[in-house]
Motif scaffolding. Structure first.
Motif, short mmCIF file in Angstrom:
data_model
loop_
_atom_site.label_atom_id
_atom_site.label_comp_id
_atom_site.label_asym_id
_atom_site.label_seq_id
_atom_site.Cartn_x
_atom_site.Cartn_y
_atom_site.Cartn_z
N THR A 385 0.84 -1.20 0.00
CA THR A 385 0.00 0.00 0.00
C THR A 385 0.88 1.26 0.00
OG1 THR A 385 -1.64 -1.23 1.26
CG2 THR A 385 -1.86 1.15 1.25
N PRO A 386 0.57 2.24 -0.83
CA PRO A 386 1.46 3.40 -0.96
C PRO A 386 1.59 4.25 0.30
CG PRO A 386 -0.59 3.76 -2.16
CD PRO A 386 -0.58 2.32 -1.76
N PHE A 387 0.67 4.11 1.25
CA PHE A 387 0.70 4.99 2.42
C PHE A 387 1.61 4.47 3.54
CE2 PHE A 387 -3.66 5.31 0.61
CZ PHE A 387 -3.48 6.54 0.00
N ARG A 389 4.75 3.82 5.73
CA ARG A 389 6.08 4.40 5.93
C ARG A 389 7.15 3.32 5.92
NH1 ARG A 389 4.87 8.54 11.02
NH2 ARG A 389 3.38 9.90 9.92
N PRO A 449 -9.66 5.03 2.97
CA PRO A 449 -8.27 4.63 2.79
C PRO A 449 -7.51 4.51 4.11
CG PRO A 449 -8.87 6.37 1.25
CD PRO A 449 -10.00 6.25 2.23
N VAL A 450 -6.55 3.61 4.13
CA VAL A 450 -5.60 3.39 5.22
C VAL A 450 -6.26 2.73 6.43
CG1 VAL A 450 -3.83 4.36 6.71
CG2 VAL A 450 -4.28 5.41 4.48
N LYS A 483 -5.77 10.18 -10.34
CA LYS A 483 -5.01 8.93 -10.30
C LYS A 483 -5.19 8.17 -11.62
CE LYS A 483 -2.75 5.39 -8.43
NZ LYS A 483 -1.33 5.46 -8.01
N ASP A 500 -6.53 2.41 -4.04
CA ASP A 500 -6.30 2.49 -2.60
C ASP A 500 -6.63 3.85 -2.01
OD1 ASP A 500 -5.33 -0.13 -2.27
OD2 ASP A 500 -3.37 0.46 -3.06
N ASP A 502 -5.33 6.70 -3.23
CA ASP A 502 -4.15 7.56 -3.35
C ASP A 502 -4.23 8.36 -4.65
OD1 ASP A 502 -3.95 5.09 -4.71
OD2 ASP A 502 -1.78 5.37 -4.96
N GLY A 506 1.26 10.01 -4.73
CA GLY A 506 1.48 9.09 -3.63
C GLY A 506 0.85 9.52 -2.33
N SER A 507 0.07 10.58 -2.35
CA SER A 507 -0.61 11.05 -1.14
C SER A 507 -2.04 10.53 -1.10
CB SER A 507 -0.61 12.58 -1.09
OG SER A 507 0.70 13.08 -1.14
N LYS A 508 -2.66 10.64 0.05
CA LYS A 508 -4.05 10.23 0.19
C LYS A 508 -4.95 11.26 -0.47
CE LYS A 508 -7.55 9.39 3.76
NZ LYS A 508 -8.37 10.55 3.41
#
Length: 541
Positions: A385-387, A389, A449-450, A483, A500, A502, A506-508
């Motif tokens: 998932t891109p979020f 860290r 998301p997330v 996106k 996802d 994003d 790459g941000s939400k």
């Protein structure tokens, strides 16, 4: 006379001689001539030398060429043809020269009850020498600082009470009319009556016998053949262990089916943890998506590089059935894995002594039957998932069992709510394999998301014919593209893309309403567009 200590793996050395040995104890009140006895593992048999074993006396059985290593440790019985003791498990039988079994042990490396000690240098010791019916419960790794206690009382010596009946652990067909039943401890030597076994759907039994000298395994012969892809259940009644305890009613049944060899995609890779925490371990979860019962003894796990299979490792040497629609997490240490994740299901985990290597950034895992890959997965840390860290300790989960394994859209990081992995349990990202309704649909129409459940949306397509090329974008209500999901991607008849939540940076994406813009075209010039609304929700919506 009983077997009281087993040294199957002398390496790495702790402080014992670097040689395998067995220890026996004369529990009787009489002196016994050891030359009347022999020890065997089924492939090699060694007759013991002419030495008197006094009442209560221990003796070390070893190979003649290692005898000097044990000098000063106790009475030594050096033999030719000393059986080779397998590290991960073996059968050892002590018998008279006319084949009367005196004692028999079928040990396994799980008997150590210690993940470090089972790696070598430590012996297995019996706990209660007067309670030999207990089987596995009566054995553990030595606690002596040298690694074992050859020739003397065991370090774990204690009194155990056996007031529990035996448990039926598994039922495995050996052929279409014979069935092996495995129990957790030694049974009474009296062979049970045929009437004590009932199979559903009904199949009559014609014979019962012990499979070997350990008295822990029975073989049932049936009058009619068992059918493939049929789920059976066997119930056992009035079975006793050698201490006289009756079979526990809660452990008197087992389900089984006729094993079949898997073909392509019968068993698939369902979840992978390739970058564990510093205290964790890798795992690979597999899923049986077929109607077959599959014997894992016939399956291996490997790496796949180009078209070659490397590091091919058998999953198990034991008969273990993977039932239809069943998950199983494979790992080198079950205890560590179950302690790392809240959604771990120990009942659906299997310790595999030696998994193929899995790099922390990218690599491959393959399932192998008859030398061919029935499924393989080329993973990469960019599939997370891109979020995130940091992806350490977070597994990749398969979304759909029906979609291709190496379709990047079919994998997603395990959710935070699940504890970031679900070994042996249904994936936190699992979705139904039912075909999309209509030609293009979005499920669910709202997601968070997330942190949400669900935390992503699936853009399904379902066309009567394949061969279309697709462009897929996520746009604001005003038409601004946030996106790019797919660009000139060749489609089959059914499948899905994933968003996802994003954006291309790459941000939400901000909470609110969006449009899924789905364009298809082909070489004839036909172009069609589909529009579906989707909502990125906030925690307070």
């Amino acid at each position: 006379v009983i077997i009281t200590e087993i040294f199957a793996d002398p390496y790495p050395r702790i402080d014992l001689p670097e040689a395998e040995f067995l220890e026996i104890l004369n529990r009787s009140n009489n002196a016994i001539d050891a030359s009347t006895l022999a020890v065997t593992d089924g492939s090699a048999t060694a007759t013991l030398p002419t030495v008197l074993l006094q009442p209560g006396e221990y003796a070390i059985i070893c190979a003649q060429n290692t005898q000097q290593l044990f000098d000063g440790l106790g009475k030594i019985l050096a033999v030719t043809s000393f059986p080779t003791l397998n590290n991960t498990g073996d059968s050892v039988v002590l018998k008279t020269l006319d084949d009367i079994v005196i004692d028999a042990i079928q040990y396994d490396d799980s008997w150590y009850r210690d993940s470090e000690k089972k790696e070598g240098g430590w012996t297995l010791e019996i706990i209660d020498v007067n309670n030999v019916c207990l089987g596995e419960r009566n054995w553990q790794a030595s606690e002596n600082e040298t690694g074992g206690t050859p020739g003397k009382v065991n370090s774990v010596n204690n009194t155990l009470h056996d007031n529990r009946g035996p448990e039926l652990l598994a039922a495995i067909p050996l052929s279409n009319n014979s069935l092996k039943l495995t129990f957790n401890e030694k049974l009474s030597a009296a062979i049970p009556a045929i009437s004590q076994f009932a199979i559903t759907p009904q199949i009559s039994t014609t014979a019962v016998s012990f499979a070997d000298e350990t008295l822990t395994t029975l073989v049932i012969t049936t009058a009619e053949p068992m059918k493939p892809q049929t789920a059976y259940t066997i119930r056992v009644n009035d079975i006793y262990d050698c201490s006289g305890n009756m079979l526990q009613s809660d452990f008197s049944t087992a389900s089984f089916g006729m094993p079949e060899q898997p073909i392509n995609m019968d068993v698939v890779i369902n979840e992978v943890l390739f970058n564990p925490t510093s205290t964790g371990v890798d795992f690979v979860e597999i899923y049986n998506r077929s109607a077959k019962f599959i014997n894992l003894k016939n399956i291996a796990i490997a790496n796949k590089e180009n078209d070659s299979l490397t590091q091919v490792k058998p999953i198990t040497v034991n008969d273990i059935l993977l039932k239809p629609n069943a998950h199983l997490a494979l790992t080198e240490d079950v205890d560590i894995l179950k302690g790392e994740y809240i959604a771990a299901d120990e009942k659906h985990m299997l310790a595999v002594p030696d998994l193929p290597s899995m790099n922390d950034d990218e690599g491959s895992i393959a399932l192998v039957a008859d030398g061919q890959a029935v499924d393989y997965f080329m993973y990469n840390e960019s599939m997370h998932t891109p979020f995130l860290r940091d992806d350490e300790g977070i597994s990749l989960e398969r979304i759909s069992h029906a979609q291709a394994t190496n379709e990047k859209q079919n994998w997603r990081s395990a959710s935070k709510a699940s504890g970031y992995a679900t070994p042996g349990y249904v994936n936190s990202n699992a979705r139904s394999d039912a075909s999309a309704q209509g030609e293009v649909s979005v499920q669910p129409a709202a997601f968070m998301p997330v942190t949400g459940n669900p935390a992503f949306t699936q853009i399904n397509y379902n066309f009567a014919i394949g061969g279309f090329v697709a462009n897929v974008k996520i746009c604001t209500i005003e038409g601004q593209v946030v996106k790019h999901i797919a660009s000139n991607e060749l489609l089959g008849t059914t499948g899905f893309f994933r968003w996802d939540g994003d954006n291309d940076q790459g941000s939400k994406a901000s909470t609110g309403y969006y449009v899924v813009w789905f364009e298809i075209f082909n070489e004839t010039g036909m172009v069609r567009h589909f529009y579906n609304r989707v909502i990125v929700a906030s925690p307070f919506d």
